[in-house]
Design a protein around this motif. Sequence first.
Motif, PDB file in Angstrom:
ATOM      1  N   PRO A   1       0.815  -1.225   0.000  1.00 54.91           N
ATOM      2  CA  PRO A   1       0.000   0.000   0.000  1.00 54.91           C
ATOM      3  C   PRO A   1       0.844   1.268   0.000  1.00 54.91           C
ATOM      4  CG  PRO A   1      -0.954  -1.619   1.484  1.00 54.91           C
ATOM      5  CD  PRO A   1       0.362  -2.184   1.027  1.00 54.91           C
ATOM      6  N   GLU A   2       2.001   1.213   0.637  1.00 55.75           N
ATOM      7  CA  GLU A   2       2.860   2.405   0.673  1.00 55.75           C
ATOM      8  C   GLU A   2       3.529   2.705  -0.659  1.00 55.75           C
ATOM      9  OE1 GLU A   2       2.912  -0.228   2.763  1.00 55.75           O
ATOM     10  OE2 GLU A   2       4.974  -0.715   3.391  1.00 55.75           O
ATOM     11  N   ASP A   3       3.367   1.836  -1.637  1.00 53.84           N
ATOM     12  CA  ASP A   3       3.852   2.119  -2.991  1.00 53.84           C
ATOM     13  C   ASP A   3       2.858   2.975  -3.782  1.00 53.84           C
ATOM     14  OD1 ASP A   3       5.071  -1.238  -3.099  1.00 53.84           O
ATOM     15  OD2 ASP A   3       6.260   0.581  -2.787  1.00 53.84           O
ATOM     16  N   THR A   4       1.696   3.208  -3.202  1.00 52.58           N
ATOM     17  CA  THR A   4       0.693   4.028  -3.872  1.00 52.58           C
ATOM     18  C   THR A   4       1.218   5.440  -4.103  1.00 52.58           C
ATOM     19  OG1 THR A   4      -1.172   2.785  -2.960  1.00 52.58           O
ATOM     20  CG2 THR A   4      -1.609   5.053  -3.643  1.00 52.58           C
ATOM     21  N   ALA A   5       1.180   5.862  -5.360  1.00 51.73           N
ATOM     22  CA  ALA A   5       1.732   7.173  -5.721  1.00 51.73           C
ATOM     23  C   ALA A   5       1.512   7.400  -7.210  1.00 51.73           C
ATOM     24  CB  ALA A   5       3.223   7.247  -5.402  1.00 51.73           C
ATOM     25  N   VAL A   6       1.756   8.626  -7.626  1.00 52.79           N
ATOM     26  CA  VAL A   6       1.901   8.911  -9.051  1.00 52.79           C
ATOM     27  C   VAL A   6       3.369   8.697  -9.395  1.00 52.79           C
ATOM     28  CG1 VAL A   6       1.694  10.621 -10.876  1.00 52.79           C
ATOM     29  CG2 VAL A   6       0.007  10.572  -9.026  1.00 52.79           C
ATOM     30  N   TYR A   7       3.604   7.893 -10.413  1.00 55.61           N
ATOM     31  CA  TYR A   7       4.960   7.555 -10.830  1.00 55.61           C
ATOM     32  C   TYR A   7       5.320   8.365 -12.071  1.00 55.61           C
ATOM     33  CZ  TYR A   7       5.288   3.795  -7.473  1.00 55.61           C
ATOM     34  OH  TYR A   7       5.350   3.083  -6.295  1.00 55.61           O
ATOM     35  N   TYR A   8       6.477   9.007 -12.003  1.00 53.67           N
ATOM     36  CA  TYR A   8       6.944   9.864 -13.079  1.00 53.67           C
ATOM     37  C   TYR A   8       8.250   9.319 -13.661  1.00 53.67           C
ATOM     38  CZ  TYR A   8       3.810  13.333 -10.972  1.00 53.67           C
ATOM     39  OH  TYR A   8       2.723  13.988 -10.463  1.00 53.67           O
ATOM     40  N   CYS A   9       8.396   9.534 -14.948  1.00 57.98           N
ATOM     41  CA  CYS A   9       9.612   9.169 -15.650  1.00 57.98           C
ATOM     42  C   CYS A   9      10.395  10.447 -15.946  1.00 57.98           C
ATOM     43  CB  CYS A   9       9.226   8.453 -16.941  1.00 57.98           C
ATOM     44  SG  CYS A   9      10.588   7.981 -17.979  1.00 57.98           S
ATOM     45  N   ASN A  10      11.710  10.355 -15.791  1.00 60.93           N
ATOM     46  CA  ASN A  10      12.591  11.487 -16.076  1.00 60.93           C
ATOM     47  C   ASN A  10      13.734  11.045 -16.964  1.00 60.93           C
ATOM     48  OD1 ASN A  10      15.402  12.806 -14.906  1.00 60.93           O
ATOM     49  ND2 ASN A  10      13.812  14.312 -15.344  1.00 60.93           N
ATOM     50  N   ALA A  11      14.024  11.833 -17.983  1.00 60.70           N
ATOM     51  CA  ALA A  11      15.172  11.578 -18.856  1.00 60.70           C
ATOM     52  C   ALA A  11      16.150  12.726 -18.698  1.00 60.70           C
ATOM     53  CB  ALA A  11      14.713  11.449 -20.307  1.00 60.70           C
ATOM     54  N   HIS A  12      17.395  12.399 -18.379  1.00 55.96           N
ATOM     55  CA  HIS A  12      18.369  13.432 -18.074  1.00 55.96           C
ATOM     56  C   HIS A  12      19.668  13.169 -18.817  1.00 55.96           C
ATOM     57  CE1 HIS A  12      20.149  16.614 -15.641  1.00 55.96           C
ATOM     58  NE2 HIS A  12      21.222  15.846 -15.562  1.00 55.96           N
ATOM     59  N   TRP A  13      20.158  14.206 -19.504  1.00 52.91           N
ATOM     60  CA  TRP A  13      21.443  14.134 -20.208  1.00 52.91           C
ATOM     61  C   TRP A  13      22.269  15.318 -19.726  1.00 52.91           C
ATOM     62  CZ3 TRP A  13      22.027  14.231 -26.304  1.00 52.91           C
ATOM     63  CH2 TRP A  13      23.374  13.998 -26.623  1.00 52.91           C
ATOM     64  N   THR A  14      23.168  15.059 -18.799  1.00 53.83           N
ATOM     65  CA  THR A  14      23.911  16.125 -18.134  1.00 53.83           C
ATOM     66  C   THR A  14      24.715  16.969 -19.109  1.00 53.83           C
ATOM     67  OG1 THR A  14      24.070  14.786 -16.136  1.00 53.83           O
ATOM     68  CG2 THR A  14      25.584  16.644 -16.338  1.00 53.83           C
ATOM     69  N   LEU A  15      25.486  16.324 -20.000  1.00 54.78           N
ATOM     70  CA  LEU A  15      26.388  17.067 -20.878  1.00 54.78           C
ATOM     71  C   LEU A  15      25.636  17.984 -21.834  1.00 54.78           C
ATOM     72  CD1 LEU A  15      29.102  14.374 -21.709  1.00 54.78           C
ATOM     73  CD2 LEU A  15      29.265  16.318 -20.154  1.00 54.78           C
ATOM     74  N   ALA A  16      24.450  17.578 -22.229  1.00 49.89           N
ATOM     75  CA  ALA A  16      23.657  18.387 -23.160  1.00 49.89           C
ATOM     76  C   ALA A  16      22.730  19.358 -22.437  1.00 49.89           C
ATOM     77  CB  ALA A  16      22.835  17.483 -24.078  1.00 49.89           C
ATOM     78  N   GLY A  17      22.668  19.226 -21.106  1.00 45.87           N
ATOM     79  CA  GLY A  17      21.778  20.107 -20.351  1.00 45.87           C
ATOM     80  C   GLY A  17      20.324  19.871 -20.645  1.00 45.87           C
ATOM     81  N   ARG A  18      19.966  18.620 -20.901  1.00 41.65           N
ATOM     82  CA  ARG A  18      18.582  18.299 -21.240  1.00 41.65           C
ATOM     83  C   ARG A  18      17.938  17.481 -20.134  1.00 41.65           C
ATOM     84  NH1 ARG A  18      19.559  16.617 -27.603  1.00 41.65           N
ATOM     85  NH2 ARG A  18      20.333  18.657 -28.267  1.00 41.65           N
ATOM     86  N   ASP A  19      16.710  17.824 -19.853  1.00 38.66           N
ATOM     87  CA  ASP A  19      15.982  17.170 -18.772  1.00 38.66           C
ATOM     88  C   ASP A  19      14.507  17.198 -19.112  1.00 38.66           C
ATOM     89  OD1 ASP A  19      14.589  17.477 -15.805  1.00 38.66           O
ATOM     90  OD2 ASP A  19      16.410  16.263 -15.770  1.00 38.66           O
ATOM     91  N   TYR A  20      13.899  16.011 -19.179  1.00 37.28           N
ATOM     92  CA  TYR A  20      12.497  15.909 -19.560  1.00 37.28           C
ATOM     93  C   TYR A  20      11.738  15.080 -18.530  1.00 37.28           C
ATOM     94  CZ  TYR A  20      14.528  17.170 -24.090  1.00 37.28           C
ATOM     95  OH  TYR A  20      15.229  17.779 -25.107  1.00 37.28           O
ATOM     96  N   TRP A  21      10.477  15.468 -18.331  1.00 38.27           N
ATOM     97  CA  TRP A  21       9.593  14.739 -17.419  1.00 38.27           C
ATOM     98  C   TRP A  21       8.318  14.317 -18.139  1.00 38.27           C
ATOM     99  CZ3 TRP A  21      10.535  13.451 -12.352  1.00 38.27           C
ATOM    100  CH2 TRP A  21      11.630  14.058 -11.728  1.00 38.27           C
TER     101      TRP A  21
END
Length: 118
Positions: A88-108
């Motif tokens: 039950p404690e796993d109940t949540a909204v789950y989000y995906c994140n893509a991150h590319w440090t060198l390119a400064g890109r971050d998406y949700w």
Amino acid sequence: QVHLVESGGGLVQPGGSLRLSCAASGFTLDYYTIGWFRQAPGKEREGVSCISSVDGSTYYAASVKRRFTISRDNRKNTVYLQMNSLKPEDTAVYYCNAHWTLAGRDYWGKGTLVTVSS
């Protein structure tokens, strides 16, 4: 247009399983570290798991270790989160994140709701 779309959430009984998917469009996930985060009602967003773009190494929060498995399929431009022995404690909204440090890109993505309840 760049998009990250999560899917696979839903209602499951305690002890059950779900597999979440995070599909990317408009860019390739090959160079991105992908993370799964979750936010339960009234709580801050927390990191659940991530997988490296360099060597495929993985990280898991202590609360999900040995129950969740993250994987990526670069051919399908998709990352997965297999969730077993759900609580039950796993109940949540789950989000995906893509991150590319060198390119400064971050998406949700916009998230997918997981509810663990009998």
